[in-house]
Design a protein around this motif. Structure first.
Motif, short mmCIF file in Angstrom:
data_model
loop_
_atom_site.label_atom_id
_atom_site.label_comp_id
_atom_site.label_asym_id
_atom_site.label_seq_id
_atom_site.Cartn_x
_atom_site.Cartn_y
_atom_site.Cartn_z
N LYS A 25 0.61 -5.88 -40.68
CA LYS A 25 0.52 -7.20 -40.03
C LYS A 25 -0.18 -8.21 -40.94
N GLU A 26 -1.29 -7.79 -41.56
CA GLU A 26 -2.03 -8.70 -42.45
C GLU A 26 -1.18 -9.11 -43.65
N ARG A 27 -0.45 -8.16 -44.22
CA ARG A 27 0.39 -8.46 -45.38
C ARG A 27 1.55 -9.40 -45.01
N MET A 28 2.17 -9.17 -43.86
CA MET A 28 3.27 -10.02 -43.43
C MET A 28 2.80 -11.46 -43.20
N GLU A 29 1.65 -11.59 -42.51
CA GLU A 29 1.07 -12.93 -42.26
C GLU A 29 0.71 -13.61 -43.59
N GLY A 30 0.21 -12.82 -44.54
CA GLY A 30 -0.16 -13.36 -45.86
C GLY A 30 1.05 -13.84 -46.64
#
Length: 378
Positions: free
Chosen positions: A351-356
């Motif tokens: 989730k963090e990587r996708m948002e980034g």
């Protein structure tokens, strides 16, 4: 549950200086500040005020001290493409801090940082670096230290180069980094309201050889000077915390051990080895050293585990094998304990990587426990 347990939970608390005014507003440990800009949920509400002062003082000259100074001084457009927490980025965009003082008790020969980290901060674009040439003068004892320490030698060379290189100082609003050697904090000075910090009183020091250790230690000279600032970050060391039911040396802040084997005291105050219990890292020897130091430390502990295994000391006395992970999961279930398995961490990571990716950053950090657990359930 297990035949061998290794304690490797490090040092996540702070050492205190124990000087007057340490509880004033605007004074933080470097750990709190690092956790704040890295999005640790426990420190997302720290909210240091970066708008009401142009000067920050960092006490300490180790790698963590350099890290926090670098965050305060780096151009904002460079930080925008990193995974720094959004709340920290917003504060740093509005920051009025232009001068950072890195204060150390001893001299450039004894600075606790490593060359890579020092080179990184000295290389910040349009930064004016201030080092007093007089501070670079070395004694015979200093020369001896430099001969023995390759890392110290490289760090000293970088300081010398930075002090002599010609640097422009005519850019409007240029940021400044001041290395202050041979100073130790005597007290923190309050503002007119009496609630927040307005400066640090520093005592000048000189180096004296400690007969017992052979090291040069800083001693006060009785000369003082005041340094005005509105933000103080203390980078004076970490401290491990005890866990209920485990042996712990409160004075040294470590788990007592012999080559990584945990020791406890019996009723007669004799040290006895805790069967199957081991320790490594800062919890084993105190908060010093870099990753390479921890590698050697871990090797020693692993050697002790292997030796005990070969000598049959890890075999359960009952003869039946211990339940391991399955037993642990059963206990957690019985206690109705909420825990995040590795697969849950992977969901957070994704989730963090996708948002980034949407923001052209390595990741966008989730900074509250509530949101982290929602990501795990997602």
């Amino acid at each position: 549950m297990y035949d061998a347990v290794v304690l490797a939970y490090g040092a996540e608390s702070d050492r205190y200086l124990g000087v007057p005014g340490e509880d004033l507003g605007g004074i933080y440990s470097a750990r709190e500040f690092v956790w704040w800009y890295n999005g640790h949920p426990d420190c997302s509400n720290v909210s240091p005020d970066l708008k009401n002062t142009d000067t920050a003082v960092v006490l300490g000259q180790g790698n963590v001290a350099l890290d926090v100074a670098r965050i305060l001084l780096r151009p904002i457009n460079e930080l925008e493409t990193t995974d720094i927490a959004e709340h920290a980025l917003t504060s740093l965009r509005e920051s009025t801090i232009r001068k950072v003082y890195l204060v150390g008790r001893r001299g450039p020969v004894q600075a606790a940082c490593t060359a890579k980290e020092l080179r990184e901060i000295l290389g910040i674009k349009d930064l004016h670096v201030c080092i007093q040439k007089a501070d670079l003068l070395t004694s015979a004892a200093d020369e001896e230290e430099l001969k023995k320490g390759r890392i110290q030698r490289r760090v000293y060379e970088l300081f010398s180069k930075a002090a002599t290189s010609h640097q422009q100082h005519d850019i409007v609003g240029q940021r400044e980094l001041h290395f202050m050697f041979f100073r130790k904090p005597d007290r923190f000075l309050p503002s007119e309201s009496g609630n927040t910090v307005s400066g640090v009183r520093l005592e000048k020091t000189c180096l004296k050889e400690n007969g017992a250790s052979g090291k040069q230690v800083a001693v006060g000279t009785g000369q003082f000077e005041d340094l005005k600032c509105g933000l103080v970050l203390k980078s004076v060391g970490y401290k491990s915390v005890p866990v209920d039911g485990l042996p712990f040396d409160e004075y040294r802040g470590v788990v007592p051990n012999m080559k990584g084997r945990v020791l406890s005291l019996d009723q007669a105050e004799h040290a006895i080895v805790e069967k199957g219990l081991y320790v490594t890292g800062w919890l084993k020897r105190g908060p010093t050293g870099i990753i390479a130091t921890n590698l050697y430390c871990a090797e020693e502990t692993v050697a002790s585990i292997l030796e005990d295994f070969k000598n049959g000391l890890l075999t359960p006395s009952s003869g039946s094998p211990k339940p391991g992970r399955q037993g642990l999961l059963q206990v957690l279930e019985n206690k109705n304990a909420r825990f995040v398995p590795f697969s849950g961490w992977e969901k957070i990571d994704t989730k963090e990587r996708m948002e980034g990716e949407l923001r052209n950053k390595p990741r966008k950090k989730i900074t509250t426990w509530e949101e982290l657990l929602l990501a795990v359930d997602g």
